[in-house]
Design a protein around this motif. Structure first.
Motif, PDB file in Angstrom:
ATOM      1  N   SER A  72       0.957  -1.396  -0.228  1.00  0.00           N
ATOM      2  CA  SER A  72      -0.235  -0.069  -0.254  1.00  0.00           C
ATOM      3  C   SER A  72       1.088   1.143  -0.284  1.00  0.00           C
ATOM      4  CB  SER A  72      -1.047  -0.269   1.373  1.00  0.00           C
ATOM      5  OG  SER A  72      -0.535   0.222   2.427  1.00  0.00           O
ATOM      6  N   LEU A  73       0.174   2.531  -0.867  1.00  0.00           N
ATOM      7  CA  LEU A  73       1.053   4.077  -0.162  1.00  0.00           C
ATOM      8  C   LEU A  73       0.382   4.610  -0.066  1.00  0.00           C
ATOM      9  CD1 LEU A  73       3.162   5.097  -1.425  1.00  0.00           C
ATOM     10  CD2 LEU A  73       2.332   5.220  -3.585  1.00  0.00           C
ATOM     11  N   HIS A  74       0.415   5.478   0.487  1.00  0.00           N
ATOM     12  CA  HIS A  74      -0.254   6.281   1.226  1.00  0.00           C
ATOM     13  C   HIS A  74       0.462   7.911   1.790  1.00  0.00           C
ATOM     14  CE1 HIS A  74      -4.171   8.069   3.481  1.00  0.00           C
ATOM     15  NE2 HIS A  74      -2.909   8.472   4.498  1.00  0.00           N
ATOM     16  N   ASN A  75       0.739   9.367   1.059  1.00  0.00           N
ATOM     17  CA  ASN A  75       1.506  10.350   1.341  1.00  0.00           C
ATOM     18  C   ASN A  75       2.140   9.834   1.497  1.00  0.00           C
ATOM     19  OD1 ASN A  75      -1.124  11.167   2.068  1.00  0.00           O
ATOM     20  ND2 ASN A  75      -1.316  11.197   4.181  1.00  0.00           N
ATOM     21  N   GLY A  76       3.321   8.916   0.828  1.00  0.00           N
ATOM     22  CA  GLY A  76       4.914   9.241   0.529  1.00  0.00           C
ATOM     23  C   GLY A  76       5.318   7.920   1.221  1.00  0.00           C
ATOM     24  N   LYS A  77       4.825   7.133   2.493  1.00  0.00           N
ATOM     25  CA  LYS A  77       4.818   5.934   2.991  1.00  0.00           C
ATOM     26  C   LYS A  77       4.705   4.418   2.021  1.00  0.00           C
ATOM     27  CE  LYS A  77       3.039   5.218   6.527  1.00  0.00           C
ATOM     28  NZ  LYS A  77       2.950   4.424   8.563  1.00  0.00           N
ATOM     29  N   LEU A  78       5.102   3.547   1.737  1.00  0.00           N
ATOM     30  CA  LEU A  78       5.215   2.548   1.186  1.00  0.00           C
ATOM     31  C   LEU A  78       5.166   1.567   2.330  1.00  0.00           C
ATOM     32  CD1 LEU A  78       4.890   0.633  -1.689  1.00  0.00           C
ATOM     33  CD2 LEU A  78       6.962   0.384  -1.418  1.00  0.00           C
TER      34      LEU A  78
END
Length: 155
Positions: free
Chosen positions: A75-81
């Motif tokens: 998952s990718l959320h606000n630049g965090k993988l």
């Protein structure tokens, strides 16, 4: 040539283990949060990761043998993988009366997160799983890729 001491599990002992000894685990009650696990074994609970940067992008390799690609969640959320997995195995043996003679449960889960650099093109991330390794390819944005030197004309 010098000899290097191993702690029995194929890993080099930590400096803290060498200085204070493994009996300190019991003194500080380390196993309160991780029953049956010593301080030097915590790193073995999460798969090893290699991160490489090259001119076209980045590559993250997660060593996770014995799993299938269906077990992974990326998952990718606000630049965090975030790479995670959760797997449950259950084995049962019953006798003729339907009573359990043996029943074993096994749960495996981990989660690793990585902050992606601004130079990463987050829309083009690709992943594949082969030979026990999850390969995640993170291409760089065009403006972040190194450019060939150009000759400037002098007037």
């Amino acid at each position: 040539m010098s000899l290097v001491k191993f702690n029995g599990n194929g890993q080099l002992p930590s400096l803290l283990d060498e200085v204070m000894g493994r009996d300190m685990d019991e003194f500080f009650n380390f196993n309160r949060n991780w029953p049956g696990i010593t301080r030097s074994q915590i790193g073995t609970l999460v798969p090893a990761v290699n991160i490489k940067e090259h001119s076209e992008g980045y590559q993250i390799d997660v060593a996770a043998p014995g799993l299938k690609k269906e077990h992974f969640n990326l998952s990718l959320h606000n630049g965090k993988l975030t790479v995670s997995t959760q797997q449950q195995d259950q084995q049962e043996e019953k006798n003729e009366q339907g009573q359990y003679t043996k029943r074993e449960f096994s749960y495996h889960a981990f989660s690793r997160s990585f902050w992606l650099p601004d130079s990463c093109d987050q829309e083009q991330i690709q992943a594949r799983y082969e030979d026990g390794i999850l390969h995640i390819v993170l291409p760089k944005k065009e403006e972040a890729k190194p450019k060939a030197p150009t000759q400037i004309q002098i007037n």
